[in-house]
Enzyme design. Structure first.
Site, PDB file in Angstrom:
ATOM      1  N   TRP A 101       0.832  -1.211   0.000  1.00 38.93           N
ATOM      2  CA  TRP A 101       0.000   0.000   0.000  1.00 38.93           C
ATOM      3  C   TRP A 101       0.861   1.253   0.000  1.00 38.93           C
ATOM      4  O   TRP A 101       0.543   2.242  -0.660  1.00 38.93           O
ATOM      5  CB  TRP A 101      -0.966  -0.010   1.187  1.00 38.93           C
ATOM      6  CG  TRP A 101      -1.937  -1.154   1.105  1.00 38.93           C
ATOM      7  CD1 TRP A 101      -2.028  -2.210   1.963  1.00 38.93           C
ATOM      8  CD2 TRP A 101      -2.936  -1.382   0.100  1.00 38.93           C
ATOM      9  NE1 TRP A 101      -3.020  -3.066   1.551  1.00 38.93           N
ATOM     10  CE2 TRP A 101      -3.591  -2.582   0.416  1.00 38.93           C
ATOM     11  CE3 TRP A 101      -3.340  -0.680  -1.046  1.00 38.93           C
ATOM     12  CZ2 TRP A 101      -4.626  -3.108  -0.367  1.00 38.93           C
ATOM     13  CZ3 TRP A 101      -4.367  -1.199  -1.823  1.00 38.93           C
ATOM     14  CH2 TRP A 101      -5.001  -2.399  -1.484  1.00 38.93           C
ATOM     15  N   ASP A 168      -1.667   6.563   6.617  1.00 34.31           N
ATOM     16  CA  ASP A 168      -2.669   5.611   6.143  1.00 34.31           C
ATOM     17  C   ASP A 168      -2.932   4.643   7.300  1.00 34.31           C
ATOM     18  O   ASP A 168      -2.095   3.807   7.615  1.00 34.31           O
ATOM     19  CB  ASP A 168      -2.126   4.869   4.915  1.00 34.31           C
ATOM     20  CG  ASP A 168      -3.098   3.811   4.383  1.00 34.31           C
ATOM     21  OD1 ASP A 168      -4.149   3.587   5.014  1.00 34.31           O
ATOM     22  OD2 ASP A 168      -2.790   3.214   3.328  1.00 34.31           O
ATOM     23  N   LYS A 192     -11.925  -2.090   7.015  1.00 37.30           N
ATOM     24  CA  LYS A 192     -11.112  -2.993   7.813  1.00 37.30           C
ATOM     25  C   LYS A 192     -11.509  -2.928   9.299  1.00 37.30           C
ATOM     26  O   LYS A 192     -11.937  -3.914   9.841  1.00 37.30           O
ATOM     27  CB  LYS A 192      -9.631  -2.692   7.636  1.00 37.30           C
ATOM     28  CG  LYS A 192      -9.028  -3.434   6.439  1.00 37.30           C
ATOM     29  CD  LYS A 192      -8.702  -2.661   5.286  1.00 37.30           C
ATOM     30  CE  LYS A 192      -8.186  -3.451   4.112  1.00 37.30           C
ATOM     31  NZ  LYS A 192      -7.528  -2.539   3.177  1.00 37.30           N
TER      32      LYS A 192
END
Ligand SMILES: *Cc1c(COP(=O)(O)O)cnc(C)c1O
Length: 356
Positions: A101, A168, A192
């Site tokens: 990511w 993030d 998530k």
């Protein structure tokens, strides 16, 4: 048989949130209409989004300069929206490369300005979090990924930075108490650890905006979403509502302090088994192990399928590792009960007794 969802995302949410959400789909709070048919500008929905923002402010201890937004297009959209708004063509942003990511965030930032990768664990297949680097003071911001969902590593301390930190937190938002005031920007895809898919939460400092000279399309300019309180266009009302319910649940359970205690207990049960069990190995350096996504491999690869089947038959769903790491990954977010982790550990132990 009870099933435990170990998938990385969309992921497990509290049972009582599912119950409340399904009730609201039929009828929201006795108003004679479903949550999913009411206007995003109705007083009922405005109250919902305001409660959601208030809960984020409380949980992350934000200050007045920090604005809470609920946007579309996933955390992935933030990979470009952040440099679009914060990084001028001749500016440099610092990035810590700790996984897939982070790499994707870096790729997008390069479209807008210069990127300085201050440290990377790519050559070790991201098996640890790099330390001992420094962030140049002339960077516009320093981007980190607090939890690397795919590899199962996590930053256990917020790094020192002379410039605003952009984080993030897609897979570890709300996992423990943090001082949100330390961040310039926080973002997470809800699916998530916060709610269902369909919404991305962004906490941005208003004072960082308006400093790049390029034109920014309306929908990609944070200032427009701040001005219109995330209601510039139609947001994903359902996902915002369910995220709000999940934050109410966190608060009711004792807040982030209680989440941390539970998450540490669950992770310890699983990592202790990985370390004691002769059949399994942890993937990540011990000090960088994630409390949210626990990755491990089996020493005898020929047994991988058999173990996966046994786990599934015991009710443990979604433990196959990401294709870039292999092995197994158990995602044990806030809503995963300790019993679920215990079921998985029991399967691991029985399996080693038979095959070890
Ligand atoms: C899942 C994930 C993303 C991507 O989220 P989308 O909402 O699917 O775009 C980004 N960063 C991290 C750390 C993730 O776990």
């Amino acid at each position: 048989m009870k099933k435990y969802n170990f998938y990385s995302g969309p992921a497990i949410l509290p049972q009582e949130v599912f119950q409340q959400a399904s009730k609201a789909v039929l009828e929201l709070d006795n108003i004679g209409m479903s949550l999913i048919e009411i206007s995003h500008r109705s007083k009922e929905f405005v109250a919902i989004i305001e409660e959601a923002q208030q809960l984020v402010r409380e949980l992350l201890q934000l200050d007045d300069d920090q604005k809470v937004l609920f946007l579309g297009a996933g955390a992935s959209m933030q990979f470009c929206m952040i440099p679009f708004n914060l990084l001028g063509e001749n500016d440099t942003a610092a990035y810590l490369e700790t996984g897939v990511w982070a790499k994707k965030a870096i790729k997008e930032a390069k479209l807008f300005g210069k990127v300085n990768i201050v440290a990377s664990s790519a050559e070790q297949n991201f098996n640890h979090i790099p330390k001992n680097y420094s962030v140049p003071a002339d960077s516009k911001y320093f981007h980190i990924t607090t939890n690397n969902t795919i590899y199962g590593s996590q930053l256990h301390a917020i790094p020192e930075s002379p410039v605003p930190i952009v984080a993030d937190m897609s897979s570890d938002i709300f996992w423990k108490p943090i001082d949100g005031k330390k961040f310039g920007l926080i973002y997470c895809g809800a699916q998530k650890n916060m709610g269902p898919s369909g919404v991305t939460m962004v906490v941005v400092r208003e004072s960082l905006l308006g400093k790049v000279s390029r034109p920014i399309p309306t929908m990609l300019d944070y200032r427009n979403h701040i001005k219109d309180n995330s209601l510039h266009n139609t947001p994903c009302t359902f996902a915002i509502y369910v995220s709000m319910l999940t934050m109410r649940w966190i608060k009711k359970m004792g807040g982030l302090t209680a989440m941390e205690k539970l998450n540490e207990e669950k992770a310890k049960i699983l990592y202790d088994e990985i370390d004691a069990n002769p059949l399994f190995n942890g993937v990540i350096a011990k000090e960088d192990r994630s409390r949210m996504n626990v990755t491990f491999t089996i020493n005898k690869p020929e047994l991988e399928e058999e173990f996966a089947t046994l786990a599934k038959n015991a009710g443990c769903i979604g433990i196959k590792g990401h294709r870039s790491v292999g092995g197994f990954r158990a995602s044990i977010y806030n809503a995963m009960p300790k019993e679920g982790v215990q079921v998985l550990v029991d399967v691991m132990r029985d399996f080693a007794n038979k095959k070890g």
